[in-house]
Design a protein around this motif. Structure first.
Motif, PDB file in Angstrom:
ATOM      1  N   GLY A   1     -17.092   3.384  -5.382  1.00 34.44           N
ATOM      2  CA  GLY A   1     -16.286   2.301  -3.479  1.00 34.44           C
ATOM      3  C   GLY A   1     -18.119   1.295  -3.251  1.00 34.44           C
ATOM      4  O   GLY A   1     -18.824   1.350  -4.068  1.00 34.44           O
ATOM      5  N   TRP A   2     -17.990   1.307  -1.820  1.00 36.63           N
ATOM      6  CA  TRP A   2     -18.989   0.522  -1.309  1.00 36.63           C
ATOM      7  C   TRP A   2     -18.417   0.900  -0.388  1.00 36.63           C
ATOM      8  O   TRP A   2     -17.785   1.027   0.223  1.00 36.63           O
ATOM      9  CB  TRP A   2     -18.725  -1.207  -1.932  1.00 36.63           C
TER      10      TRP A   2
ATOM     11  N   SER B   1     -12.966   2.809  -0.323  1.00 39.70           N
ATOM     12  CA  SER B   1     -12.977   2.742  -2.184  1.00 39.70           C
ATOM     13  C   SER B   1     -11.430   1.865  -2.254  1.00 39.70           C
ATOM     14  O   SER B   1     -10.226   1.801  -1.429  1.00 39.70           O
ATOM     15  CB  SER B   1     -12.098   4.670  -2.242  1.00 39.70           C
ATOM     16  N   ARG B   2     -11.015   0.985  -3.206  1.00 38.89           N
ATOM     17  CA  ARG B   2     -10.108   0.374  -3.694  1.00 38.89           C
ATOM     18  C   ARG B   2      -8.645   0.996  -3.357  1.00 38.89           C
ATOM     19  O   ARG B   2      -7.725   1.000  -2.826  1.00 38.89           O
ATOM     20  CB  ARG B   2     -10.177   0.075  -4.662  1.00 38.89           C
ATOM     21  N   ALA B   3      -9.111   2.588  -4.266  1.00 39.04           N
ATOM     22  CA  ALA B   3      -7.785   3.176  -4.408  1.00 39.04           C
ATOM     23  C   ALA B   3      -7.636   3.916  -2.889  1.00 39.04           C
ATOM     24  O   ALA B   3      -5.999   4.565  -2.435  1.00 39.04           O
ATOM     25  CB  ALA B   3      -8.169   4.486  -5.466  1.00 39.04           C
TER      26      ALA B   3
ATOM     27  N   GLY C   1     -19.868  -0.385  -7.537  1.00 38.98           N
ATOM     28  CA  GLY C   1     -19.333  -0.931  -6.441  1.00 38.98           C
ATOM     29  C   GLY C   1     -19.674  -2.154  -5.969  1.00 38.98           C
ATOM     30  O   GLY C   1     -20.527  -2.920  -5.945  1.00 38.98           O
TER      31      GLY C   1
ATOM     32  N   ARG D   1     -16.105  -5.625  -1.433  1.00 42.09           N
ATOM     33  CA  ARG D   1     -15.091  -6.460  -0.397  1.00 42.09           C
ATOM     34  C   ARG D   1     -14.563  -6.678   0.009  1.00 42.09           C
ATOM     35  O   ARG D   1     -13.260  -6.495   1.223  1.00 42.09           O
ATOM     36  CB  ARG D   1     -13.946  -5.533  -1.582  1.00 42.09           C
ATOM     37  N   CYS D   2     -15.604  -6.178   1.963  1.00 40.01           N
ATOM     38  CA  CYS D   2     -14.602  -6.286   3.075  1.00 40.01           C
ATOM     39  C   CYS D   2     -14.412  -7.789   3.381  1.00 40.01           C
ATOM     40  O   CYS D   2     -13.752  -7.938   4.536  1.00 40.01           O
ATOM     41  CB  CYS D   2     -16.218  -5.923   3.984  1.00 40.01           C
TER      42      CYS D   2
ATOM     43  N   TRP E   1      -8.337  -1.036   3.636  1.00 40.51           N
ATOM     44  CA  TRP E   1      -7.688  -0.733   2.510  1.00 40.51           C
ATOM     45  C   TRP E   1      -7.408   0.702   2.692  1.00 40.51           C
ATOM     46  O   TRP E   1      -6.762   0.995   1.199  1.00 40.51           O
ATOM     47  CB  TRP E   1      -9.099  -0.388   2.214  1.00 40.51           C
TER      48      TRP E   1
ATOM     49  N   PHE F   1      -3.448   1.673   0.925  1.00 36.68           N
ATOM     50  CA  PHE F   1      -3.787   2.257  -0.701  1.00 36.68           C
ATOM     51  C   PHE F   1      -4.047   3.704  -0.977  1.00 36.68           C
ATOM     52  O   PHE F   1      -3.605   4.036  -1.815  1.00 36.68           O
ATOM     53  CB  PHE F   1      -5.057   1.143  -1.846  1.00 36.68           C
TER      54      PHE F   1
END
Length: 358
Positions: A158-159, A168-170, A192, A195-196, A258, A261
């Motif tokens: 993640g980031w 996490s994207r997931a 990671g 993606r914010c 996010w 997801f």
């Protein structure tokens, strides 16, 4: 140093981690990161850790894996999902009930995550031995001088979002983090990627303006810190903003886009909410003595804050409730032996528009 660089080992390790209940697993180098260390010392130097003296006491070890354990060569970063099935902010509309952070409504994550970490560590040692190698391992979950969130980002699971928590994207913002340090040289994952973007939902959602800037947290204004770590009376100018939050706060996590997801079915069943902790009545909690507190919160991370701090928090919530029916339980605490509880009772009565006179 032990070399166990076969990609196959990493693949099997990740499969074993999934079998043990981890939703995310990544590998990072164990070398210290000067940038992470500098940011940590800047944060501490600004006093933004509040009363968390333990952050400062072992800062030299916290700044990187090899500062804690020079023999470490790889870090295995792991995440266990606790995605909620219900809206964490729904109880905001029920001020007579206390809001407990999602993560604390089930079993103590320290126990659940650490048990799985130890099982995975034993697996690593056994697999290395099959190859004629010796693997040193150390497991960590939240109670050691380890920066799990930056390490999770370095390992690609993640980031660190603008709320400073791992995203996490997931799995969105709903991961309990743990780490295994090892002497094995494992193939690292790509770190990671942030993606914010331009989103600032977490910043705007914070009731106490605890973020002086994106990616920067002032714990002294954070509701999770104030209700869990802060000793003594909470500053008066922040009490109204607590609302009915009595242990932790999910606001900045819950609004993260996010999370769409994240699937509740992926959460470890150990973290399913206990009925008595999902929406407790303030009137019931205000009557807790020490023995009853320990009984109600046995097996919960809440137990560590003790009866006095929990009742203090509930009094702030009672004062914010506008519910005159809580006046009786509040009055009963005006002479409580704990000064912070007695102070909170006086404040709550005043907020309810009532006199402290009996």
């Amino acid at each position: 140093m032990v070399n166990a660089g076969a990609t196959n080992l990493v693949d099997r390790l990740k499969a074993e981690a999934a079998r043990l209940g981890f939703a995310a697993c990544g590998i990072a180098p164990a070398a210290d990161d000067p940038l992470r260390a500098r940011r940590l010392h800047e944060w501490l130097g600004e006093g933004r850790h509040g009363q968390m003296e333990w952050m400062e006491t072992r800062a030299h070890q916290r700044q990187g894996p090899q500062s804690l354990w020079p023999e470490a060569r790889s870090v295995i970063a792991l995440g266990m999902s606790y995605t909620p099935s219900a809206d964490p902010m729904a109880l905001a509309a029920e001020p007579e009930r206390g809001r407990i952070s999602v993560y604390a409504q089930g079993a103590d994550y320290h126990d659940t995550v650490k048990k799985a970490l130890k099982a995975l560590a034993r697996w690593i040692v056994a697999e290395a031995a099959k190859q004629g190698a010796e693997a040193g391992v150390k497991v960590f979950v939240d109670t050691a001088p380890v920066m799990e969130k930056p390490l999770g980002e370095a390992a690609g699971i993640g980031w660190q979002g603008k709320h400073t928590n791992l995203v996490s994207r997931a799995h969105g913002s709903w991961l309990f983090l743990g780490a295994i340090y090892t002497t094995l040289d494992l193939e690292p994952d790509a770190p990671g990627r942030d993606r914010c973007g331009t989103c600032r939902a977490c910043q705007d959602a914070c009731p106490t303006d605890a973020f002086p800037a994106p990616y920067r947290l002032d714990a002294r204004r954070c509701i999770s810190y104030l209700t869990i770590e802060h000793k003594g009376p909470v500053p008066e100018e922040l009490r109204a903003a607590l609302g009915n939050r009595i242990y932790g706060c999910d606001d900045c996590l819950a609004v993260c886009p996010w999370n769409k997801f994240a699937q509740a079915g992926q959460a470890n069943r150990a973290f399913l909410p206990r009925a008595e902790l999902a929406a407790p009545r303030l009137a019931d909690l205000l009557s807790l003595d020490d023995a009853t507190f320990r009984k109600v919160f046995a097996g919960s991370p809440i137990k560590r804050i003790g009866r006095d701090r929990m009742v203090r928090n509930c009094l702030y919530a009672a004062g914010n409730s506008a519910d005159a029916a809580l006046a009786g339980p509040v009055r009963a605490l005006l002479d409580d032996p704990d000064p912070a509880v007695a102070d909170a009772a006086r404040w709550a009565l005043a907020r309810l528009g009532l006199s402290a006179a009996r």
